[in-house]
Structures are given as structure tokens and as C-alpha cells.
Design an enzyme around this catalytic site. Structure first.
Site, PDB file in Angstrom:
ATOM      1  N   CYS A  89     -81.170  68.990   6.361  1.00 34.72           N
ATOM      2  CA  CYS A  89     -81.655  67.670   5.949  1.00 34.72           C
ATOM      3  C   CYS A  89     -80.549  66.770   5.405  1.00 34.72           C
ATOM      4  O   CYS A  89     -80.699  65.549   5.382  1.00 34.72           O
ATOM      5  CB  CYS A  89     -82.751  67.807   4.893  1.00 34.72           C
ATOM      6  SG  CYS A  89     -84.234  68.632   5.504  1.00 34.72           S
ATOM      7  N   HIS A 343     -89.108  61.058   6.600  1.00 32.12           N
ATOM      8  CA  HIS A 343     -87.960  61.968   6.495  1.00 32.12           C
ATOM      9  C   HIS A 343     -87.481  62.379   7.887  1.00 32.12           C
ATOM     10  O   HIS A 343     -87.709  63.509   8.316  1.00 32.12           O
ATOM     11  CB  HIS A 343     -88.381  63.187   5.664  1.00 32.12           C
ATOM     12  CG  HIS A 343     -87.294  64.165   5.380  1.00 32.12           C
ATOM     13  ND1 HIS A 343     -85.950  63.891   5.501  1.00 32.12           N
ATOM     14  CD2 HIS A 343     -87.373  65.474   4.967  1.00 32.12           C
ATOM     15  CE1 HIS A 343     -85.247  64.955   5.172  1.00 32.12           C
ATOM     16  NE2 HIS A 343     -86.084  65.928   4.853  1.00 32.12           N
ATOM     17  N   CYS A 373     -82.161  68.254  -0.991  1.00 29.57           N
ATOM     18  CA  CYS A 373     -82.222  69.677  -0.674  1.00 29.57           C
ATOM     19  C   CYS A 373     -82.019  69.857   0.824  1.00 29.57           C
ATOM     20  O   CYS A 373     -82.348  68.987   1.630  1.00 29.57           O
ATOM     21  CB  CYS A 373     -83.551  70.271  -1.120  1.00 29.57           C
ATOM     22  SG  CYS A 373     -85.014  69.440  -0.491  1.00 29.57           S
TER      23      CYS A 373
END
Length: 387
Positions: A89, A343, A373
Site C-alpha cells: 500500500c 484506497h 500501513c
């Protein structure tokens, strides 16, 4: 020693799953933000030493070196290279770090950092399911931790349990994220960072897409309380987790001296860039040690930071980060986060940084800190200083 500055940052509006952007090729979307960035800054693409591009699902339309494909699709000179970065990510936040390191060391004079993800087309985890090549990570990793798989939903619940975060608190955080993002749209705060693009709807009609698509204005705690859990034995739901999304973002990184030569006025300096690892079973606690490391390396305190962008992968992640750091809730994700905006994993780091640097400039905030994260139990941390 040379510095690293952000001249400009731009992003697409974020599309929801199977939404406005789902019919677009990931390379086309990447080329769009590259050309928008060049147009906004009057950048001659021939000056670019490298395009560093984050992407997680390097499969199908995102396979190969999508950074290089984006350069070619944008019509930029063939001598401009591109590279693809995967730190899960945090891929495009890592891309910014690598661009900064390159210009500071003298390997680059001008670099573009950013990323893309078309999760409507390449679902999260699709690469791991492609072919019969054995399980991702391999037996030695799973044997080390005595498990058979890593589970982000259960990791989020582990954080909620550790910090005593209730389902109601997580749901309220989700509502707040949507409310903040809606207020930002209404006030025009995203207008200067979004590059609109033409999309074609299911009926064939063409329209201009210029607003983040996942923001909801009609949620209530009662409605969120009625949502089913998304992961067994957790309190994680679609209402307190990030959205599956499509989108891209890009930033122009150079030195202050080169910016001056080219007539550019930088927005911010990349003050500090760090990365760290953490427990891969709970997976998502990385922003806590990454924040501590970034503050220690920068010589700043939590009170020096005027705004934080901490990725809302799950409400438990950001609420746990708040409890661990003691940061001000109002300074974290003031324009909403991934629970509302979305996201698009490989592009999220660049999207967050684009949003943060514009917010800093618009509000005269000297320091901003970003962390997120990342799969495998990692996290990047970046401190920007307004110029």
C-alpha cells in the site's frame, strides 16, 4: 548536500469499484496524470531522468513495468525511463522517497514519483492467485509465525482489541471521514489537486469526471451498525474500512536550485523520509513506529506537526495510531481519508501526499507527516516542510 523539493502534485478523482474509471486502462490513467503534471508546471518531459511508479497488482493491464509503459503512453521522449515499485500500500509513497534520494544524491536532477491502481480490474491479491506456483510468502515465512495465512481484517481487529477500540468508535470514525471529505468537496479544497478526465458511462454517454466517487453523505451510526462484518470473528465492516478504488497520482521532485533555474516555485521540501517494519501478523501497526522514527530523524516533536495523513486502511489503524501517539484527531486526515475517498493501493501514497501538500500550502502549515500501513508489516513515514 542537495535537497529534494516537490514542485507540484496532482491526482485523478478516485473512482469507486466498478465506477467511473473502471473502463479505463491503468497505463492510460497513469499517462493522464503525467501529462497533467507536465502541463501544470510547463515541464519539458525531456528533462525527466526517471519516472518511479508505484503499483501493487502487477498483473494483466498492470503487468510488466507500468512506469515505463506510462512514459510511452504519455508520448514522452523514448530516452525517459520508468520503473515500477511495490511496497504494497505504500508503493507510491516509497516512489517519492526514491525520487528524493535520487535528486539528493545527484543521480537525478528531475524525477516524477507516483502510482496507480485499477482495483476494479485487478483485484487485491489477484497476482497471488494467478497460476499454480505455490502459496505467496512460502512455507518458511508461515512456519516462522506458526500460521497458514496473513489476514488484514484480523490484523485490524487485533489492533482494535489492543487499544480498546469499539465497533461504535470505528463506525463513528468512518462517518467522520465521509463528512470531512464531503466538506472538502463542497469548499473546493480538492479542486486544485485533481485533474479531471473524460469518462464514458455504461450508456455510452461521455462526461467529465472531476469528483471523488466514493464519498457518502447519508450515513448514520444506526446504518453502519447494521452492516455485516467483512471478516469472520471481527467487527470490521465496509463502513469502517477503506474502499476498493481506482486512481492515480503524480508528484514532480527536483532540487530547489534546479527548480529556480526552471522558473518553478516549490511547494514543500521533503524534510525526512523513513521506512520500518513491524509484526506481519497484526500487519497494520507500522505507522506507529514509523511516526516515532520520522520524528526522531527529523528532530521534530509531535506538536511541531500541523497536519497528519495516516492512511485509513481500517478505522482501527488510524484510531490505534491516535491512541499510541497522542496526536490531535482534528489534525489527522482533515479532508477525509481512504474510508471516504478510497484506497487505490499502488497510488494511495502519492494521493495522500498530494492531498497533504496542497492542504499545507492552502493553510500555511509548516510541517506535515504522512504514514501508511503496508502488507508484510511495514510502513513509510514522510515529513514535508512548507516552502
Amino acid at each position: 548536500m542537495r535537497d529534494a523539493v516537490i514542485v507540484d502534485a496532482v491526482r485523478t478523482p478516485v473512482g469507486k469499484r466498478n465506477g467511473a474509471l473502471s473502463g479505463m486502462h491503468a497505463v492510460t490513467l497513469s499517462a493522464h496524470v503525467l501529462n497533467s503534471l507536465a502541463e501544470r508546471t510547463a515541464l519539458d518531459p525531456a528533462l525527466v531522468d526517471d519516472v518511479i511508479w508505484g503499483c501493487v497488482g502487477t498483473l494483466g493491464m498492470q503487468a510488466g513495468c507500468i512506469g515505463r509503459s506510462a512514459v510511452l503512453a504519455a508520448g514522452w521522449p523514448e530516452h525517459v525511463p520508468g520503473v515500477t515499485v511495490d511496497r504494497q500500500c505504500g508503493s507510491s509513497q516509497q516512489a517519492v522517497h526514491q525520487a528524493a534520494a535520487g535528486v539528493m544524491s545527484g543521480q537525478y536532477d528531475v524525477a516524477i514519483a507516483g502510482g496507480v491502481e485499477m482495483m476494479s480490474v485487478v483485484p487485491l491479491g489477484a497476482a497471488a492467485r494467478a497460476g499454480d506456483y505455490g502459496p505467496m510468502h512460502g512455507p518458511l515465512v508461515f512456519d516462522r509465525y506458526g500460521i497458514t495465512r496473513f489476514d488484514q481484517g484480523k490484523g485490524a481487529q487485533m489492533i482494535a482489541d489492543e487499544f480498546g477500540i469499539s465497533r461504535t468508535e470505528m463506525d463513528q470514525h468512518g462517518l467522520d471521514s465521509h463528512a470531512r471529505a464531503a466538506a472538502a468537496v463542497d469548499a473546493g479544497r480538492f479542486a486544485g489537486q485533481i485533474t479531471p478526465l473524460k469518462v464514458r458511462d455504461a450508456d455510452g454517454a461521455e462526461r467529465l469526471f472531476d469528483t471523488d466517487e466514493g464519498i457518502r453523505r447519508s450515513g448514520t451510526l444506526d446504518r453502519l451498525a447494521g452492516l455485516p462484518v467483512a471478516f469472520e470473528s471481527t467487527e470490521i465492516t465496509a463502513g469502517n474500512a477503506s474502499q476498493v478504488s481506482d486512481g492515480a497520482a503524480a508528484l514532480l521532485v527536483t532540487t530547489s536550485e534546479i527548480a529556480s533555474v526552471n522558473g518553478w516555485t516549490p511547494m514543500a521540501r521533503i524534510h525526512t523520509a523513513v521506512v520500518t517494519g513491524t509484526d506481519p501478523v497484526s500487519i497494520l501497526k507500522g505507522p506507529i513506529p514509523a511516526t516515532a522514527l520520522a520524528l526522531r530523524r527529523s528532530g521534530l516533536t509531535l506538536g511541531d506537526i500541523g497536519t497528519f495523513e495516516i492512511n485509513e486502511a481500517f478505522a482501527a489503524v488510524t484510531l490505534g495510531w491516535l491512541k499510541a501517539t497522542g496526536a490531535d484527531y482534528e489534525r489527522m486526515n482533515p479532508n477525509g481519508g481512504a474510508m471516504a475517498i478510497g484506497h487505490p493501493v499502488g497510488g494511495s501514497g502519492a494521493r495522500l501526499m498530494t492531498t497533504m501538500v496542497h492542504h499545507m500550502r492552502d493553510n500555511g502549515i509548516r510541517y506535515g507527516l504522512q504514514s501508511m500501513c503496508e502488507g508484510g508489516g511495514m510502513a513509510n513515514g514522510t515529513v514535508l516542510e512548507l516552502l
